[in-house]
Every structure is written in structure tokens, then in C-alpha cells.
Design a protein around this motif. Structure first.
Motif, mmCIF file in Angstrom:
data_model
loop_
_atom_site.group_PDB
_atom_site.id
_atom_site.type_symbol
_atom_site.label_atom_id
_atom_site.label_comp_id
_atom_site.label_asym_id
_atom_site.label_seq_id
_atom_site.Cartn_x
_atom_site.Cartn_y
_atom_site.Cartn_z
ATOM 1 N N ASN A 2 -8.036 4.545 -8.245
ATOM 2 C CA ASN A 2 -7.342 3.515 -8.967
ATOM 3 C C ASN A 2 -7.956 3.264 -10.337
ATOM 4 O O ASN A 2 -7.266 3.174 -11.337
ATOM 5 C CB ASN A 2 -7.397 2.233 -8.144
ATOM 6 N N GLU A 47 3.706 9.422 -9.427
ATOM 7 C CA GLU A 47 3.715 8.615 -8.215
ATOM 8 C C GLU A 47 2.405 8.836 -7.481
ATOM 9 O O GLU A 47 1.832 9.921 -7.536
ATOM 10 C CB GLU A 47 4.859 9.048 -7.290
ATOM 11 N N LYS A 50 -0.653 7.790 -0.449
ATOM 12 C CA LYS A 50 -1.879 7.568 0.327
ATOM 13 C C LYS A 50 -1.861 8.515 1.517
ATOM 14 O O LYS A 50 -0.783 8.992 1.906
ATOM 15 C CB LYS A 50 -1.916 6.140 0.836
ATOM 16 N N ASP A 60 15.871 15.672 5.486
ATOM 17 C CA ASP A 60 16.347 14.859 4.381
ATOM 18 C C ASP A 60 16.785 15.744 3.234
ATOM 19 O O ASP A 60 16.283 16.842 3.051
ATOM 20 C CB ASP A 60 15.244 13.909 3.903
ATOM 21 N N ASP B 512 -2.230 -1.770 -4.707
ATOM 22 C CA ASP B 512 -2.018 -0.512 -5.421
ATOM 23 C C ASP B 512 -0.637 -0.422 -6.049
ATOM 24 O O ASP B 512 -0.410 0.357 -6.961
ATOM 25 C CB ASP B 512 -2.176 0.678 -4.463
ATOM 26 N N TYR B 513 0.306 -1.188 -5.502
ATOM 27 C CA TYR B 513 1.685 -1.053 -5.966
ATOM 28 C C TYR B 513 2.132 -2.178 -6.887
ATOM 29 O O TYR B 513 3.197 -2.114 -7.477
ATOM 30 C CB TYR B 513 2.643 -0.998 -4.771
ATOM 31 N N LYS B 695 4.628 -1.654 -9.704
ATOM 32 C CA LYS B 695 4.174 -0.545 -10.537
ATOM 33 C C LYS B 695 4.869 0.757 -10.212
ATOM 34 O O LYS B 695 4.587 1.774 -10.790
ATOM 35 C CB LYS B 695 2.672 -0.317 -10.320
ATOM 36 N N THR B 696 5.758 0.746 -9.216
ATOM 37 C CA THR B 696 6.177 2.032 -8.693
ATOM 38 C C THR B 696 7.673 2.087 -8.412
ATOM 39 O O THR B 696 8.319 1.073 -8.208
ATOM 40 C CB THR B 696 5.419 2.332 -7.381
ATOM 41 N N VAL B 697 8.196 3.300 -8.426
ATOM 42 C CA VAL B 697 9.563 3.481 -7.955
ATOM 43 C C VAL B 697 9.554 4.438 -6.766
ATOM 44 O O VAL B 697 10.583 4.903 -6.323
ATOM 45 C CB VAL B 697 10.478 4.055 -9.062
ATOM 46 N N ASN B 698 8.365 4.731 -6.272
ATOM 47 C CA ASN B 698 8.187 5.606 -5.129
ATOM 48 C C ASN B 698 8.810 4.974 -3.877
ATOM 49 O O ASN B 698 8.465 3.866 -3.500
ATOM 50 C CB ASN B 698 6.676 5.830 -4.982
ATOM 51 N N GLN B 700 8.507 5.334 -0.707
ATOM 52 C CA GLN B 700 7.592 4.930 0.362
ATOM 53 C C GLN B 700 6.961 3.586 0.060
ATOM 54 O O GLN B 700 6.903 2.696 0.901
ATOM 55 C CB GLN B 700 6.452 5.945 0.455
ATOM 56 N N LYS B 704 7.271 -0.176 1.900
ATOM 57 C CA LYS B 704 6.193 -1.074 2.305
ATOM 58 C C LYS B 704 6.384 -2.454 1.681
ATOM 59 O O LYS B 704 6.216 -3.484 2.326
ATOM 60 C CB LYS B 704 4.832 -0.508 1.855
ATOM 61 N N ASP B 769 21.584 9.386 3.500
ATOM 62 C CA ASP B 769 20.386 10.087 3.919
ATOM 63 C C ASP B 769 20.373 10.143 5.446
ATOM 64 O O ASP B 769 21.126 9.450 6.121
ATOM 65 C CB ASP B 769 19.144 9.385 3.377
#
Lengths: 175, 841
Positions: A2, A47, A50, A60, B512-513, B695-698, B700, B704, B769
Motif C-alpha cells: 500500500n 486494480e 488480495k 464467466d 485498501d479500497y 478508490k476502485t472499480v474492481n 471484487q 465487498k 453473467d
């Protein structure tokens, strides 16, 4: 990790510049003109994953391609017979170019083993961008064909590792 | 009542005059008659002024006649205006009625009709072609009556003044009457061709626009351009001819009308010289003769409008002159509530050209049974589903729904009993909610939400959202809403409570996100402006758009040594972004990660060219403002075309502290600083819960985040409230703010909410999906099995095991039908579809 990310954020070179450098080294993109490459470098996003996160799921049709900046991922297939680890990918590898070109229902999972950072491109973005440079599509396809051919060629070079039944099923380059 | 009416396409143009407001028409006529009188009066006054007042030197009479003259002129003008108002009212009313009636008719036409009809054509017909017809209806009674009366009045007046001169004047009109219709005839022919060509043209444009992806994809601009150009050239020629004839009508008319003064001058002049006519009479005659031209002109103009309107009207109505295949409503009974059995006997469907799309289909389903239709594309499985759903009228055999022949049912019967989810469901402009209740609203015949108690409740809607798996998406829309201070104070304070709970339970996990607002750290996922003011503006002058022209803020930037570095940074952003995005179309994909909006790109492109030529300090003040604005919008974590210089970062942190001190002293009400106890009205609900930015567009990470947010919202009992807000999300035209999967889920939710006896799903889950597809399939297996009869056209073969029956289709016939296990054991067509495919690769 990080903290290293934070440090990178406050730097004088942009992520865009770094992406551009990386793309020039990936053969999937090597055939593109500089202007096209810039658009792709801009559209790739970073991205983080973890350990245990999935980059994509079996069955998918996510349509993403990944360039691994750091970390390791493993390929896992699950079926009636159980769960198999089929191999590992690490830093500097580019995966999923084929998924950018058309519907690709995944045949396995890609799962992060360690903390990972990847550059990710979606099929939707790729299609929109390549639309702007229509003359590049033949070249991208050319590169892809070449990759498939050399993939199978490598298979024959280390033939010794192939089992007999496997030998009968070769011929990806004949599709 | 409606059923006895003639269909709109069969109505004649004059019939619209009869159905217009006849009271208004009568009033119009009355006013026109008065106006005619008001027009003749000045002529008489004119004569009297010269003959009586001036010649006799009577000042009194002069004033009297002039006064009357003035009064007549004023009245005539006022009445003329009133006439236009009334004509306009009548005409526009008729036009609106025509447009409504035609649109209502067009929507009921069979699907086949729309295969050969481009949307552009329908638009052109409804919008442009009918306009002249409305115009005509407005003029239809008043103008001809008025003009003819005026004409006769003037003619009578002329004869009264001097029969000989009048005879000469009037002799030209028979000649005009012979010539004009011939010319007009030619103009009409050209007009017909023009209407037809315009129609093909609008069809062509419609086609090109809807196929724009294909055109870009193939780079086929030149082909498309030349097609279009040819049509335009053709239209150009037709229009020239049309206009020439129209003008020649006018010219011929003008010519003869100008000829008559010539005759009057010759004869009248001769008579005056000989002393057989007094001068006043001649003057009066000449001005009266001029006036006779006006009503004549109006009559001719009306004639042209009539001709034009009837050509357009006829052409338009002829085109849409087809009948709906099914009655909209049953004649003399309530809509059927049928039981969900389906019986198909010897069904066939012939397409144009005699191609058998379906041939000898037989099948039967008991209520609640589920049938999967599989087969290659083109095998007829969608056509079969559409025939059962009454979308296509089958050409042979029978489809019985609960014992009733589907072809004989009215549309209303069908929508009461069948829910149809099409392959490419359509999402309409409006909110998510509008789209979800679309089917229910159609069934209940109410176009307003909440009009009826029978409408689904909020709980029903939420359940449908959950079943189809679009719940989280809608929740997201709700979370991304920015609340308004005046309306939502109550909710805002609750969200601050959610924020506390979130902080206690999830901060560590999601660190983290999410980047939390922190007074001492630079925020990479907030823009520079937010980093500096670290608060939300309470006054307009401190909003993001206005900061760059806010004098107080500009002075502060100077004081904090930030002006120059920010300008430099803005310049860098401008150069880089323009370099990357300069030639790209304004699509969302390209501008999501750009500090320059698509609509600003051109401006900044020009600015970038100026930057290449000049130094920063030579730029105009406007350019400097633009660069500063750009730098203030910069979000380092998202706009990756430029790095974030570390020196700038430090200056900004220093600046933040300085700004806080200054503004608290000078104008404490201007801002509310970010603090954990206050709701931030400039940020979304989600950012308020985080007290930070994601912070993300991920996907997963998003999952969460969603899970934890849902958990805290449930704990604070706010989940439904937020989803309700999310249902107000505007989906955009054709639902373009939703993904393909979201649109499909909405379409399914729409039909689930209606809970029909018979469900027909035509590859309804193809854009989903894996997970969502499996979720909906298991719902069909459990909740709907036995409840609703299901016919599903299925593209993926791994989800068909649980169906009661599977029909494998090939070339318009059912090849084999049975349960999954039976068909697999048989090793026939289904086996081949599933395993054969594997072997060939």
C-alpha cells in the motif's frame, strides 16, 4: 504494498506514461500505431487483488485482459472430478488478449495467490477504442494468429513432455 | 365508442373540418364578415374625402371622413389579428388531433409493418408532413368564404362606381382560372414525388443512425455518404421543379393582376380626358381595383395550401393504411382470465416470399409446465415463442391458450394472461421505477404511477429487484445520489449515524479500497479544489465551477503560492488529455477518466494549440481561468494522464490549513468543512457513509464494499429508503445509462412483477453473467414452476435440465421433444447439440 502505491501516486511521471512503456513491450499491442497505443495506455486501469481474490471465474464471460504488474496468480479448473491447479502466472505477463476480441466463456478460474497489482482492460473499452482505428484490427488479428501458431510450435519443441493421448489432440493452429 | 369510428387512415382531409370546433368556425366566419365591411369602408371614405370634403372645402367633413377612415383601418387590423388567432387555434387543434390519432394507429400496426418501416419515416410523417393539413383545416371555412365575399363586395362596388371599367377589370379572372389549375396540377405531381423521396430519405437517415456502429466499424463513411448524397441530389431536383411550378402559379397570377390597372389607365384615362369621368371617381376606382387583388391573392394562396395539404395528407395516410391484426380490447366482455394451458396444433408460419419459418408444430403444455426451446439460430424457436405470444399472426394451424384461439384474442386478453420478455428488451426513458411497473401499468390501463390500489407495492417491487439480481445495482444508484439540503435533512442525519457504525465495523477491512477524508493527508481520489477547501460550499460562488473566477479564492491562491504551479499543472493536463483524446468521439468510455468533459474538449483543443505557441504568462485571462479550472478538477487517482508533482502536493496541504484559517475569519458561512459529525451535501450518500471516496472499480472490491454497506444499512433500517431513492434513477434515453445486463434484468423484473399465467422468455438471460443467469434459472425452477406456464427460448444448454419438456427445433420443425434425461439417453439431436459440439473442437 500500500505504501509503495501511495508513493507512486505522488510522482512526477504519470501512470499513463508508465502504461505506455509497458504496452510497447506487449506483443499483442506491438502492431499498433503510437496514437492508438496512447488511447489504450489511457484506458488501462490499475486494480489491486488480495490473496484469494478471483481475477475471473470459470464460465464467466467477463471479457477482461490483464497485465500483471506485481504478484502471482494461479489457474484453477473445477469440474465434476474436482479442482485442479493448471499453472501460474506472474509479473510481466499479459493474459486474456483473446477475450478482448470476442465472447470467451472462461474455462477456468484465475485466482490471486499473493497481493497483486494488474493493468486491466475490458472488452467494451477495447472495442470502442479499436473502432476508432479500424485499419489496426487486421494487424491485431495477425499478431493473435501468430501467437497461436508459435504457442503450438513451442509445444512440439518440448514434445517430450506430451503424453500420447495429448499428442492426438494437438492442432489448435488448425482451427 | 371508439370502435365505431372510422380508422384515422381512412378519413378524408375535409372530415377534419367537420370534426373541428364548429362554434369557433362560426365565430370566425362572423368576424370575417365584419372585417369585409371594415375593408370596403375606407374606399368610400377616400372618394368622399376628395369629392366632398376637399372639393367643397369642408374642414368639418374632412375630419369626419378621416376619423371614419382611421376607425375602419384600426378595426380591420384588429379583426385581422383576431382572425389569425382563431385560425391558428382551430388549425393547431386539428393538427394535434391528427397527430394523436395517427400515432395511436401506428402503434397498433403489426410487427411485420415495422420490419420494412424506418423510425425516421414515422417521425417525418407525424412531425412534418401533417403540419400543412392542420394549416388547411384552420383556413378551410373562414378564408374561402371571406375571400369570395370580399371579392364580390369589391366587384359590386366597382360595378357601382363604373360598370365599364369594372367589366374590363373583371375580365382577366376567367383567364387566370383556366391557366392556374394546369400549373397546380404539375406542382402536385412534383409534390407527390417530393413526399415519397423525403420519406425514403428519412428512412435512410434513420437506418444510418441506428447502424452507426456498423458504419464506424467498417469505416464505410464513403459508401453511406454517396448513398445519401444521391438521394439528396434527387430531392434537390424534385424540389426545384416543385418550387418552379409553385412560383409560376404566383407569377401568372401576379401578371394578370398587374395587367388590369394598365387596362383601367388606358380606358379610364381616356374617359377622364374626354371629361366623361370625374377624377375622384377614377382615383377611387383605381384604389378599389388594387384592393380586389388582396382577396384574390388569399384565395389563390388557400388553393395552394389545399392542394399541398391534400397531397401530403393522402400520401401519409395511404402509407399507414394497414389494419392492426388484433383488436385492442374485447368488444362486449371483460378480458379473459385464462388458465395457463397451451395447445399448439399443426402450426405453421409463412414469411413473405413463401418461406416456411414454422411448419407442422404440435405441442401441449399443462398449466404450470415448463418448456425449453433449443436449436441453432434460424431454427424457428423465437418465431414459435412469438406466435404463441401473439406478436406474429400465424398463417396456419392453431394455438390455444386456456382453450381460446390466440389469433382471436384481443391484445388486452393477451396482456392479462401472458408476460413476454424479448431477446432485446427495450428500456424506456424515465426512472427505474417507471420501467419496472411498465407491464403492470399497461395491464391496468393507467399511465400514472400510484393511480390504482392494484399497483405493486414498494415491497413487491423490491422483491422483483432481488429476484432478478438488479437489487444491488439499484442500491448503488441510490447510494450515488446527492441529497438536497432542503428536502433530506432527516435522512442526512440518519446517514451520519450509518457513517459511525460503518466506521466502527468496517474501516479496517475496507481501508485498501476507500480513501477516508483526513485533514492531514492529501486526498488522491478527490479533486484539487476539494483538497484545498476541504469542505462543501454553502454558497454558489465557492462551487467547483465558480472557484476559478472567485476573486477571494484567487487572492488566496496567490497568497499560498499556488497560482503558478496550478496553471502549469493545468497546462500539462490540457496538453496530455488533448493529445490522447483529441480525435475521439464523445463517448462515456473515453471521458470517464478525463478531467475534460466531452463537451469541453473542443475549447481545450484550441487552448492546447495556443499553449504550443505562447508562454503561460502571455495567455489571455480567459485561457488562464480555463487552465486553472482544469487543474482544480484534477483527481490524481482517476485522471492518470498526468502525474501529481510532489511539490504541488505539499503546497496544497499547506494551502488547506491557510485557507481554513482565512475563510473562518473572513466568511465562516461560505463552507461547511468536512467533519465526521456533519453530513456533506456536495457528496454522494455513499461517500458520506464512507466519509471518503472509493478508490476502485474492481468488481471484487465493489462486492465487498456492497456487502458491508448493505449490512450497516440493514442495521440502521435504511436499506429500503436508499433503494427507493435508487428507483428514481433516470435510465436515460433507451436506457443508455444502464448496462445490457441491467436492461435485461429490468425487463425480467417487469414481467415477474406482473406474475402472468404464461411466461414467454425469448433468450431473456443472454446478456447476463453466469451468476445472475443461474439465480434466475433457479427462481424459475422453484418459485414459478407450477405457478406459471413457461416457454423459454434457450441459448445455453447447461440450464435446461430442470425443464419439464425440451423441444429441439430444426428448420422450422420440432425435431424431438421430451425430458432432458430421455433425450440424452436417446442420443439424438439434443445429444448432438451438447456433445457433438465438444467433439468437433
Amino acid at each position: 504494498m500500500n505504501s509503495s502505491m501511495e508513493k507512486r501516486q505522488a510522482s512526477d511521471t504519470s501512470e499513463f506514461q508508465e502504461n505506455l512503456e509497458i504496452l510497447r513491450r506487449i506483443d499483442f499491442f506491438s502492431a499498433l500505431s503510437l496514437q492508438a497505443l496512447k488511447v489504450f495506455a489511457y484506458l488501462f486501469t490499475r486494480e489491486i487483488y488480495k490473496p484469494g481474490d478471483y481475477l475471473f471465474h470459470q464460465n464467466d464471460n467477463d471479457g477482461n485482459a490483464f497485465y500483471i504488474l506485481s504478484g502471482t496468480a494461479e489457474v484453477v479448473r473445477k469440474d465434476e472430478r474436482g479442482e485442479f491447479c493448471l499453472g501460474k502466472y506472474g509479473e510481466g505477463e499479459f493474459l486474456g488478449g483473446l477475450a478482448l476480441l470476442g465472447d470467451m466463456r472462461r474455462l477456468f478460474f484465475l485466482k490471486a495467490v499473493t497481493d497483486m497489482t494488474c493493468l486491466v482492460m475490458s472488452r467494451e473499452k477495447f472495442a470502442k477504442a479499436i473502432e476508432q482505428f479500424p485499419d489496426l484490427m487486421p494487424r491485431v488479428l495477425g499478431t493473435m494468429v501468430d501467437r497461436i501458431r508459435s504457442w503450438e510450435e513451442r509445444l512440439f519443441i518440448d514434445q517430450d513432455g506430451l503424453c500420447d493421448t495429448c499428442k492426438k489432440k494437438v492442432g489448435v493452429s488448425l482451427i | 365508442m371508439r370502435k365505431t369510428e372510422t380508422p384515422v387512415v381512412k378519413r378524408s382531409l375535409p372530415s377534419w373540418i367537420r370534426s373541428s370546433n364548429l362554434k369557433l368556425q362560426a365565430l370566425l366566419l362572423l368576424i370575417i364578415l365584419i372585417a369585409v365591411f371594415a375593408r370596403v369602408l375606407p374606399l368610400e371614405m377616400q372618394k368622399r374625402i376628395i369629392n366632398e370634403a376637399i372639393r367643397l372645402g369642408e374642414i368639418q367633413l374632412l375630419f369626419l371622413y378621416c376619423g371614419l377612415y382611421l376607425a375602419a383601418v384600426v378595426t380591420a387590423t384588429g379583426l385581422k389579428y383576431l382572425i389569425s388567432v382563431l385560425q391558428n387555434l382551430i388549425g393547431e387543434r386539428a393538427l394535434a388531433d391528427m397527430r394523436k390519432a395517427l400515432y395511436h394507429h401506428i402503434l397498433t400496426l403489426p410487427l411485420n409493418f415495422f420490419r420494412k418501416t424506418q423510425p425516421g419515416l414515422v417521425v417525418a410523417s407525424l412531425v412534418t408532413e401533417l403540419a400543412s393539413s392542420g394549416n388547411f383545416v384552420g383556413m378551410a371555412i373562414g378564408v374561402p368564404v371571406a375571400s369570395i365575399l370580399t371579392l364580390f363586395a369589391f366587384a359590386g362596388y366597382l360595378i357601382w362606381l363604373n360598370p365599364l371599367l369594372a367589366g374590363i377589370t373583371l375580365s382577366i379572372y376567367p383567364m387566370i382560372l383556366i391557366l392556374l389549375p394546369r400549373l397546380q396540377n404539375q406542382a402536385n405531381k412534383a409534390n407527390k414525388r417530393r413526399v415519397d423521396t423525403t420519406r425514403t430519405l428519412s428512412g435512410k437517415i434513420g437506418e444510418a443512425i441506428s447502424g452507426i456502429h456498423e458504419i464506424h466499424g467498417n469505416g464505410s463513411y464513403r459508401i453511406e455518404n454517396s448513398r445519401y448524397d444521391k438521394m439528396i441530389d434527387k430531392l434537390y431536383k424534385i424540389r426545384i421543379v416543385w418550387n418552379l411550378y409553385k412560383f409560376s402559379v404566383k407569377s401568372v397570377n401576379n401578371f394578370f393582376n398587374n395587367l388590369s390597372p394598365f387596362l383601367v389607365f388606358i380606358v379610364g384615362g381616356y374617359l377622364a380626358i374626354k371629361g366623361r369621368l370625374d377624377l375622384g371617381a377614377l382615383v377611387a376606382f383605381i384604389s378599389a381595383q388594387e384592393k380586389i387583388y388582396d382577396p384574390w391573392k388569399e384565395l389563390i394562396a388557400f388553393y395552394q395550401v389545399y392542394q399541398d395539404a391534400s397531397v401530403r395528407y393522402k400520401r401519409t395516410m395511404e402509407y399507414f393504411d394497414e389494419l392492426p391484426e388484433h383488436a385492442l380490447e374485447p368488444d362486449d366482455r371483460e378480458p379473459y382470465e385464462l388458465e395457463g394451458s397451451i395447445e399448439v396444433r399443426d402450426l405453421s408460419f409463412l414469411a413473405e416470399g413463401g418461406i416456411k419459418l414454422l411448419d407442422g408444430i404440435n405441442l401441449s403444455l399443462k398449466p404450470g409446465e415448463q418448456l425449453a426451446l433449443v436449436g441453432f439460430s434460424g431454427s424457428g424457436k423465437s418465431t414459435l415463442a412469438q406466435c404463441v405470444g401473439q406478436l406474429y399472426k400465424y398463417t396456419g394451424g392453431h394455438v390455444l391458450l386456456g382453450g381460446e384461439e390466440v389469433a382471436d384474442l384481443s391484445k388486452k386478453d393477451v396482456i392479462y394472461n401472458i408476460g413476454f420478455v424479448s431477446q432485446t428488451p427495450f428500456t424506456f426513458e424515465g426512472t427505474i421505477k417507471d420501467n419496472i411497473i411498465y407491464s403492470c401499468a399497461a395491464k391496468l390501463d393507467s399511465d400514472e404511477i400510484g393511480e390504482s390500489d392494484a399497483m405493486p407495492s414498494l415491497d413487491d417491487m423490491i422483491e422483483a429487484l432481488q429476484q432478478t439480481g438488479i437489487f444491488v445495482d439499484v442500491l448503488r444508484f441510490g447510494l450515488n445520489t446527492i441529497l438536497v439540503y432542503d428536502e433530506h435533512q432527516d435522512l442526512a442525519s440518519k446517514i451520519v449515524r450509518v457513517r459511525d457504525r460503518f466506521k466502527r465495523e468496517f474501516v479496517e477491512e475496507l481501508a485498501d479500497y476507500v480513501e477516508f477524508f483526513d485533514e492531514d493527508n492529501f486526498l488522491y481520489y478527490s479533486n484539487i479544489a476539494a483538497n484545498l477547501i476541504f469542505g462543501s460550499p454553502n454558497v454558489e460562488s465557492f462551487s467547483l465551477q465558480n472557484l476559478a473566477v472567485n476573486d477571494y479564492f484567487l487572492r488566496f491562491l496567490d497568497k499560498a503560492d499556488l497560482t503558478r504551479p496550478l496553471l502549469t499543472h493545468g497546462a500539462e493536463l490540457c496538453r496530455q488529455t488533448v493529445d490522447i483524446l483529441g480525435d475521439l468521439p464523445p463517448e462515456k468510455v473515453f471521458f470517464e477518466q478525463s478531467p475534460i468533459r466531452a463537451d469541453e474538449l473542443n475549447e481545450y483543443k484550441m487552448l492546447a494549440t495556443r499553449l504550443a505557441r505562447t508562454r503561460l504568462h502571455h495567455l489571455s485571462p480567459e485561457d488562464r481561468t480555463d487552465l486553472l479550472r482544469l487543474a482544480l478538477c484534477f483527481i490524481p487517482g482517476i485522471h492518470k494522464m498526468a502525474g501529481m508533482p510532489s511539490i504541488l502536493e505539499e503546497l496544497i496541504l499547506e494551502g488547506r490549513a491557510l485557507f481554513r484559517e482565512d475563510i473562518s475569519r473572513d466568511d465562516p458561512g461560505a463552507l461547511t468543512f468536512y467533519q465526521a459529525s456533519e453530513y456533506i451535501y456536495s457528496q454522494t450518500i455513499l461517500d458520506n457513509i464512507f466519509f471518503g471516496k472509493t478508490k476502485t472499480v474492481n468488481p471484487q472490491a465493489e462486492e465487498k464494499i456492497d456487502q458491508s454497506i448493505i449490512q450497516v444499512l440493514i442495521e440502521e433500517d435504511l436499506l429500503e429508503t436508499i433503494v427507493e431513492i435508487g428507483m428514481e434513477f433516470q435510465v436515460g434515453s433507451k436506457g443508455d445509462r444502464l448496462s445490457g445486463g441491467q436492461r435485461q434484468k429490468l425487463a425480467i423484473a417487469r414481467v415477474f412483477l406482473k406474475a402472468p399465467r404464461v411466461l414467454i422468455m425469448d433468450e431473456a438471460t443472454s446478456a447476463l453473467d453466469n451468476k445472475s443467469q443461474a439465480r434466475i434459472q433457479s427462481l424459475l425452477d422453484t418459485r414459478w414452476k407450477g405457478q406459471s406456464t413457461l416457454i423459454a427460448v434457450v441459448h445455453r444448454l447447461d440450464i435446461i435440465k430442470s425443464y419439464d419438456k425440451i423441444a429441439v427445433m430444426k428448420a422450422g420443425r420440432i425435431g424431438e421433444m421430451g425430458t432432458y434425461d430421455d433425450l440424452i439417453a436417446k442420443e439424438g439431436m439434443l445429444y448432438e447439440l451438447i456433445y457433438g459440439k465438444k467433439a468437433s473442437i
